[in-house]
Design a protein around this motif. Structure first.
Motif, PDB file in Angstrom:
ATOM      1  N   PHE A  13       0.830  -1.203   0.000  1.00  0.00           N
ATOM      2  CA  PHE A  13       0.000   0.000   0.000  1.00  0.00           C
ATOM      3  C   PHE A  13       0.867   1.258   0.000  1.00  0.00           C
ATOM      4  O   PHE A  13       0.649   2.178  -0.797  1.00  0.00           O
ATOM      5  N   THR A  14       1.854   1.296   0.889  1.00  0.00           N
ATOM      6  CA  THR A  14       2.664   2.507   1.025  1.00  0.00           C
ATOM      7  C   THR A  14       3.536   2.750  -0.193  1.00  0.00           C
ATOM      8  O   THR A  14       3.639   3.886  -0.676  1.00  0.00           O
ATOM      9  N   SER A  15       4.187   1.705  -0.710  1.00  0.00           N
ATOM     10  CA  SER A  15       5.045   1.902  -1.885  1.00  0.00           C
ATOM     11  C   SER A  15       4.212   2.329  -3.097  1.00  0.00           C
ATOM     12  O   SER A  15       4.657   3.149  -3.910  1.00  0.00           O
ATOM     13  N   ARG A  16       3.003   1.796  -3.222  1.00  0.00           N
ATOM     14  CA  ARG A  16       2.143   2.194  -4.331  1.00  0.00           C
ATOM     15  C   ARG A  16       1.754   3.666  -4.218  1.00  0.00           C
ATOM     16  O   ARG A  16       1.796   4.416  -5.195  1.00  0.00           O
ATOM     17  N   CYS A  17       1.388   4.099  -2.999  1.00  0.00           N
ATOM     18  CA  CYS A  17       0.959   5.485  -2.824  1.00  0.00           C
ATOM     19  C   CYS A  17       2.121   6.469  -2.964  1.00  0.00           C
ATOM     20  O   CYS A  17       1.946   7.577  -3.477  1.00  0.00           O
ATOM     21  N   LEU A  18       3.310   6.072  -2.503  1.00  0.00           N
ATOM     22  CA  LEU A  18       4.468   6.958  -2.600  1.00  0.00           C
ATOM     23  C   LEU A  18       5.104   6.931  -3.985  1.00  0.00           C
ATOM     24  O   LEU A  18       5.964   7.766  -4.283  1.00  0.00           O
ATOM     25  N   GLY A  19       4.700   5.993  -4.823  1.00  0.00           N
ATOM     26  CA  GLY A  19       5.339   5.823  -6.116  1.00  0.00           C
ATOM     27  C   GLY A  19       4.938   6.821  -7.161  1.00  0.00           C
ATOM     28  O   GLY A  19       5.538   6.881  -8.239  1.00  0.00           O
TER      29      GLY A  19
END
Length: 506
Positions: free
Chosen positions: A269-275
């Motif tokens: 979730f976090t890597s997708r949103c920060l990507g």
């Protein structure tokens, strides 16, 4: 004698001011009925410290579906029927989507930034939109099932190797599933520092959100008392909780950032949103607190449900045998159940529903609060009141569930099944749990896989006598079974080999 002011003097003065303000104000309608309070302190002594949801249910029998109490000038409204909850929290969600100010948790300890406790506004809407886009539907929750299945297979192996530590295995697995999907982080089997850190933060949350846990919640002006003042030790506790929360939010976020910088970040979730391109500081704030909300909403609650499952299987062995017979007939012993089997295993699904009903994880739901005065059914629900749904009361109402204290999955089968408890136990209105579909799927996996390979039974003492478990639950906001011992053994050599084979293939 030298003049001195104690914290009791301060409290009495503040209570007197609150009472004077209340006595001199007029209300456009009467408050709902409820137990009569005492002068100054109101109903302070009426709220029990142990399992208050049972007392609230008793009040419902005496006073009706909507019960009002006042604690040192602070209004509480308890809802004792699903209809009352739906009429107020669903149909009037525009009014009832705020949270009451829990001074200790939201202001002093900093938990007002978290998804469950933040006031309803654009920030919480943005967090919930992110969560919904990732896991907010059945389809999206099922897309995350490979991570849950991976961790649950490891759970079976950990129990096989050390069945006496099943509680630790449950906590490690629940934390592992959420950390994987939230941060792409795979924790250690034992003593993982991140799981321990976040678990402490969740323990603080469970303690501080119990109604009346801290006096500063009912007398908010006590927050101005300096930490050195006699009786102000709550300031030290709040400071420790705030630091723990800060570390539990920033540490996994920094882990993802470091992994992304080296190109080693796992999907999460976090890597997708920060990507995305050009993530602003404001957007990162929303992302990190939404991610923290995923763990807070899914880890400790799942631990409670799975512990309740093991307790109920030990106490109700006939239920366990029926579920195992269904798994054997439909799945066989050549593989473990997976989420795609859910519809083919109706008794197992009914069993999991009964786990959620028999003891709801959050017996008194996180309070809602009206942002303005509301007249409902002729009664005044004052602005800022803590409006608390008695989930335990809903799920143990004999008018809805026959013989509600018994663990009976068959109540959800047949041509006239009883009400699905998921309609109640994940909240109401605009504050309904955004990860409810994934939470249910994770619990179902742990229950179904455990039933497929293990026999869960009462333990014995050194003389071979059965040890009868005490069926009881803690009184914190997130309620767990009190610690119990349990005998967990492989059902056969074939299931032992299945656990080992599945673990090798993870």
């Amino acid at each position: 004698m030298p003049f001195s002011i104690t914290i009791l003097d301060v409290i009495l003065a503040l209570v007197g001011l609150a009472l004077l303000r209340r006595l001199t104000s007029r209300t456009p309608a009467p408050y709902p009925p409820g137990p009569k309070g005492l002068p100054l302190i109101g109903n302070l002594l009426d709220i029990p410290s142990e399992q208050p949801w049972k007392t609230v249910a008793d009040w419902g029998e005496l006073y009706g579906d909507i019960v009002y109490i006042n604690v040192l000038g602070n209004p509480f409204v308890f809802l004792n029927s699903p209809q009352a909850a739906a009429d107020m929290l669903d149909k009037k969600s525009v009014i009832y989507s705020d949270r009451p100010t829990l001074t200790f948790a939201t202001e002093l300890a900093g938990y007002g930034k978290t998804v469950p406790l933040t006031q309803f506004g654009e920030e919480v809407r943005a967090m919930r939109r992110l969560l919904h886009s990732y896991m907010g539907t059945h389809i999206r929750a099922h897309k995350l099932s490979p991570m849950a299945e991976y961790e649950t297979k490891g759970f079976l192996r950990r129990i096989l190797n050390d069945p006496d530590q099943f509680d630790e295995a449950i906590r490690r697995t629940a934390g592992g599933i959420i950390l994987q999907i939230t941060y792409g982080y795979e924790p250690k089997d034992h003593g993982d520092p991140l799981i321990e850190l976040i678990s402490r933060a969740m323990e603080h949350l469970a303690t501080m959100t119990v109604p009346g846990a801290f006096l500063v919640d009912v007398i908010p002006t006590l927050k101005y008392i300096p930490a050195w003042f006699p009786g102000a030790q709550f300031k030290r506790i709040a400071s420790e909780a705030a630091q723990c929360l800060h570390d539990s939010v920033e540490t996994p976020l920094n882990h993802v950032k470091e992994q992304m910088a080296t190109g080693a970040a796992r999907p999460s979730f976090t890597s997708r949103c920060l990507g995305g391109q050009g993530v602003t500081a404001e957007q990162e704030y929303i992302i990190k607190w939404a991610a923290a909300g995923m763990y807070g909403g899914g880890a400790d609650t799942t631990v409670s449900s799975i512990n309740t499952f093991f307790l109920s299987m030990m106490v109700y062995p006939d239920v366990q045998k029926k579920a195992q017979a269904e798994i054997d007939a439909i799945i066989g012993n050549g593989r473990l159940p997976c989420l795609t089997d859910m519809e083919r295993l109706p008794y197992v699904e009914a069993l999991v529903k009964e786990v959620f009903r028999w003891h709801p994880v959050i017996p008194l739901c996180v309070p809602h609060s009206p942002k303005e005065d509301d007249i409902h059914d002729g009664y005044l629900i004052p602005k800022g009141a803590a409006v608390v749904t008695n989930i335990w009361g809903f799920l143990h109402d004999p008018k809805i569930y026959a013989n509600p204290m018994a663990f009976n999955p068959e109540r959800f089968l047949g041509s006239h099944p009883e009400q699905d408890p998921r309609e109640y136990c994940f909240g109401f209105g605009r504050r309904v749990c955004p990860g409810r579909h994934f939470a249910y799927s994770s619990v179902w996996l742990s229950c179904a896989m455990s039933l497929a390979v293990f026999t869960i039974a009462k333990p014995t003492d050194a003389s071979g006598h059965l040890i009868e478990p005490v069926v009881d639950f803690t009184s914190k906001a997130i309620s767990h079974p009190i610690p119990f011992k349990c005998s967990i053994t492989p059902r056969s050599d074939a299931t032992r080999l299945l656990i080992l084979a599945e673990d090798e293939g993870k």
